[in-house]
Write a protein that holds these residues in place. Structure first.
Motif, PDB file in Angstrom:
ATOM      1  N   GLY A   7       0.649  -2.681   6.437  1.00  0.00           N
ATOM      2  CA  GLY A   7      -0.452  -1.378   6.293  1.00  0.00           C
ATOM      3  C   GLY A   7      -0.480   0.196   6.558  1.00  0.00           C
ATOM      4  N   LEU A   8       0.034   0.814   6.155  1.00  0.00           N
ATOM      5  CA  LEU A   8       0.160   1.960   7.107  1.00  0.00           C
ATOM      6  C   LEU A   8      -1.025   3.256   6.605  1.00  0.00           C
ATOM      7  N   LEU A   9      -1.471   4.091   7.038  1.00  0.00           N
ATOM      8  CA  LEU A   9      -2.266   5.307   6.799  1.00  0.00           C
ATOM      9  C   LEU A   9      -1.228   5.848   5.215  1.00  0.00           C
ATOM     10  N   ARG A  10      -1.687   5.826   4.205  1.00  0.00           N
ATOM     11  CA  ARG A  10      -1.284   7.012   3.328  1.00  0.00           C
ATOM     12  C   ARG A  10      -0.968   8.113   3.510  1.00  0.00           C
ATOM     13  N   ARG A  11      -2.159   8.879   4.110  1.00  0.00           N
ATOM     14  CA  ARG A  11      -1.634  10.350   4.539  1.00  0.00           C
ATOM     15  C   ARG A  11      -0.307  11.343   5.475  1.00  0.00           C
ATOM     16  N   GLN A  12      -0.045   9.985   6.420  1.00  0.00           N
ATOM     17  CA  GLN A  12       1.069  10.426   7.077  1.00  0.00           C
ATOM     18  C   GLN A  12       2.126   9.743   6.143  1.00  0.00           C
ATOM     19  N   ALA A  13       2.112   8.882   5.604  1.00  0.00           N
ATOM     20  CA  ALA A  13       3.989   9.405   4.718  1.00  0.00           C
ATOM     21  C   ALA A  13       3.310  10.003   3.605  1.00  0.00           C
ATOM     22  N   VAL A  14       2.618  10.661   3.026  1.00  0.00           N
ATOM     23  CA  VAL A  14       2.958  11.502   2.635  1.00  0.00           C
ATOM     24  C   VAL A  14       2.837  12.628   2.558  1.00  0.00           C
ATOM     25  N   ILE A 202       7.815   4.892   9.472  1.00  0.00           N
ATOM     26  CA  ILE A 202       7.082   6.552   8.677  1.00  0.00           C
ATOM     27  C   ILE A 202       5.531   6.825   9.560  1.00  0.00           C
ATOM     28  N   CYS A 203       5.046   5.744   9.841  1.00  0.00           N
ATOM     29  CA  CYS A 203       4.373   6.047  11.175  1.00  0.00           C
ATOM     30  C   CYS A 203       3.634   4.119  11.245  1.00  0.00           C
ATOM     31  N   PRO A 204       2.925   4.507  12.938  1.00  0.00           N
ATOM     32  CA  PRO A 204       2.224   2.952  13.085  1.00  0.00           C
ATOM     33  C   PRO A 204       1.670   2.583  12.586  1.00  0.00           C
ATOM     34  N   LEU A 205       1.718   0.811  12.485  1.00  0.00           N
ATOM     35  CA  LEU A 205       1.420   0.308  11.594  1.00  0.00           C
ATOM     36  C   LEU A 205      -0.129   0.166  12.189  1.00  0.00           C
ATOM     37  N   ARG A 206      -0.959  -0.023  10.661  1.00  0.00           N
ATOM     38  CA  ARG A 206      -2.576   0.078  10.570  1.00  0.00           C
ATOM     39  C   ARG A 206      -3.181  -1.664  11.123  1.00  0.00           C
ATOM     40  N   PRO A 207      -3.472  -2.171  12.150  1.00  0.00           N
ATOM     41  CA  PRO A 207      -3.396  -3.496  11.673  1.00  0.00           C
ATOM     42  C   PRO A 207      -5.127  -3.674  10.888  1.00  0.00           C
ATOM     43  N   GLY A 208      -4.774  -4.767  10.537  1.00  0.00           N
ATOM     44  CA  GLY A 208      -6.378  -5.650   8.871  1.00  0.00           C
ATOM     45  C   GLY A 208      -6.870  -6.495  10.095  1.00  0.00           C
ATOM     46  N   PHE A 209      -7.438  -7.358   9.098  1.00  0.00           N
ATOM     47  CA  PHE A 209      -8.500  -8.290   9.680  1.00  0.00           C
ATOM     48  C   PHE A 209      -7.429  -9.896  10.005  1.00  0.00           C
ATOM     49  N   LEU A 243     -12.507  -1.494   2.196  1.00  0.00           N
ATOM     50  CA  LEU A 243     -13.123  -0.780   3.154  1.00  0.00           C
ATOM     51  C   LEU A 243     -13.487   0.692   2.687  1.00  0.00           C
ATOM     52  N   THR A 244     -13.940   1.641   3.280  1.00  0.00           N
ATOM     53  CA  THR A 244     -13.860   3.067   2.757  1.00  0.00           C
ATOM     54  C   THR A 244     -12.153   3.786   2.612  1.00  0.00           C
ATOM     55  N   GLU A 245     -11.699   3.480   3.353  1.00  0.00           N
ATOM     56  CA  GLU A 245     -10.619   3.616   3.127  1.00  0.00           C
ATOM     57  C   GLU A 245      -9.336   2.847   3.262  1.00  0.00           C
ATOM     58  N   PRO A 246      -8.987   2.282   2.383  1.00  0.00           N
ATOM     59  CA  PRO A 246      -7.782   1.263   2.404  1.00  0.00           C
ATOM     60  C   PRO A 246      -6.464   1.387   3.177  1.00  0.00           C
ATOM     61  N   ALA A 247      -5.672   1.051   3.217  1.00  0.00           N
ATOM     62  CA  ALA A 247      -4.091   1.238   3.346  1.00  0.00           C
ATOM     63  C   ALA A 247      -3.439   1.552   2.555  1.00  0.00           C
TER      64      ALA A 247
END
Length: 382
Positions: A7-14, A202-209, A243-247
């Motif tokens: 998963g990635l943070l959407r705002r960075q990719a957009v 694109i940007c760093p991977l966002r770790p999940g559970f 999550l409040t802000e999903p990937a």
């Protein structure tokens, strides 16, 4: 069958995609100069030939202009941080002098500080400007359903080698994600490193559970049975709705398969539009009633409540579709008297999403990777 997800943070990719849009963004030639009028309401900028007849002149609030001066004293272009303390900007400040030349607005302030604003920057950033919708890739989306053509799908395919080497190929992939909600990379190395490379382009991977990368096999198509029935699939869903802000972006890579493996996608924004046309009350319910989602395992219990159809602060623009029936908790978030209304809306929603008319199916083969907008696309594995 085996594939990897991350998963990635959407705002960075957009934001990166918007940069790619900006590189090719163009308008009709701008006038070399034009009238600038300062009134109590603001700074009016009218440019013949730059704006279509249906557009209004740019109305620029003087305090907003001073607050967002881009000179080196007011803005650090290396860190992209403002250097001006808004508390030190005089309330109701008004320009001392203004002029427009070479596609730039020049303003001299009462303390003789000088600011220069590029017209393209103004049109992209001015509050409420309709031109922002044109320049920002976030709003250049094309809604689709099961009639999504193979020609359009092919335009979403980018070779991994080109994607890694070329800014043009990277831009093509991101523009497809912004426009269609997904892009397809082919010839991706069938390793964890291949997925990480694609993500970190694109940007760093966002770790999940489950770590940075999650290995998914056929036995996980059903959360209870160790082996699914032939042809069984998961319901269409978004990930991390607890999550409040999903990937924002999910990467799904097919590593190996010994059977037919299909990813079924649904454009959540198109489904929401059709729900609104069909049942305005159901759309309003899913846009306003908070539904609780939860994730529970031996170490974690995460809970959040939010509307399934989440809009921006204006309430007009759909921002996110947060539906995953697997994570929907039993907690009652509405009075008993309104539960029928909520369940009716959920029923209409699932009927739309699970209809074959809403679905676009993509046959995945080893070496194929999908970039998915997790705030928009509903995905299923068949």
């Amino acid at each position: 069958m085996k594939f990897l997800t991350g998963g990635l943070l959407r705002r960075q990719a957009v934001a990166l995609a918007n940069g790619c849009f900006s590189a090719s963004y163009s308008r009709s030639p701008l006038a070399s100069d034009g009238p600038v009028t300062v009134t109590d309401d603001g700074v009016y900028l009218r440019l013949e030939g730059a704006l279509s007849p249906s557009e209004q002149p740019l109305i620029l609030h003087p305090t907003w202009l001073r607050d967002h001066c881009r000179c080196s004293q007011c803005y650090d272009s290396n860190t992209f941080n403002k250097l001006v303390d808004i508390g030190k900007v005089a309330p109701n400040v008004r320009p001392k002098e203004t002029r427009f030349a070479d596609d730039k607005l020049h303003v001299t302030w009462p303390d003789d500080h000088r600011s220069v604003y590029d017209l393209r920057w103004l049109r992209t950033n001015v509050y409420g400007a309709s031109s922002r919708s044109d320049a920002a890739g976030e709003y250049c989306r094309l809604e689709w359903n099961g009639a999504f053509s193979s020609v359009s799908l092919w335009k979403s395919v980018v070779d991994f080698g080109d994607y890694m080497r070329s800014e043009e190929a990277l831009g093509a992939a991101l523009r497809s994600v912004v426009a269609n909600g997904f892009a397809v990379l082919k010839n991706v190395p069938r390793t964890d490193e291949g997925l990480v490379q694609a993500a970190e382009r694109i940007c760093p991977l966002r770790p999940g559970f489950f770590g940075r990368i999650f290995n998914f096999g056929r036995h996980m198509l059903h959360p209870i049975r160790s082996e699914p029935l032939e042809g069984e699939r998961m319901a269409h869903h978004a990930d991390q709705t607890y999550l409040t802000e999903p990937a924002g972006l999910k990467l799904v890579q097919c590593v190996e398969t010994n059977a037919k493996f299909t990813m079924s996608l649904v454009d959540g924004f198109d489904a929401a539009r059709r729900l609104r046309e069909r049942n305005e009350e159901a759309y309003r319910t899913l846009s306003t009633v908070p539904v609780e989602s939860e994730f529970v395992d031996g170490e974690h219990h995460y809970v959040t409540r939010d509307a399934i159809l989440k809009h921006d602060a204006s309430g007009r623009n759909l921002l996110q579709v947060r539906y995953n029936d697997y994570y929907r908790s039993p907690a009652a978030t509405v009075p008993v008297s309104r539960l029928d209304q909520l369940y009716d809306a959920l029923f209409d929603w699932t009927q739309l999403v699970e209809s074959s008319k809403s679905q676009c199916r993509i046959q995945l083969t080893p070496g194929t990777l999908l970039l998915l907008d997790n705030w928009r696309d509903r995905k299923s594995v068949v």
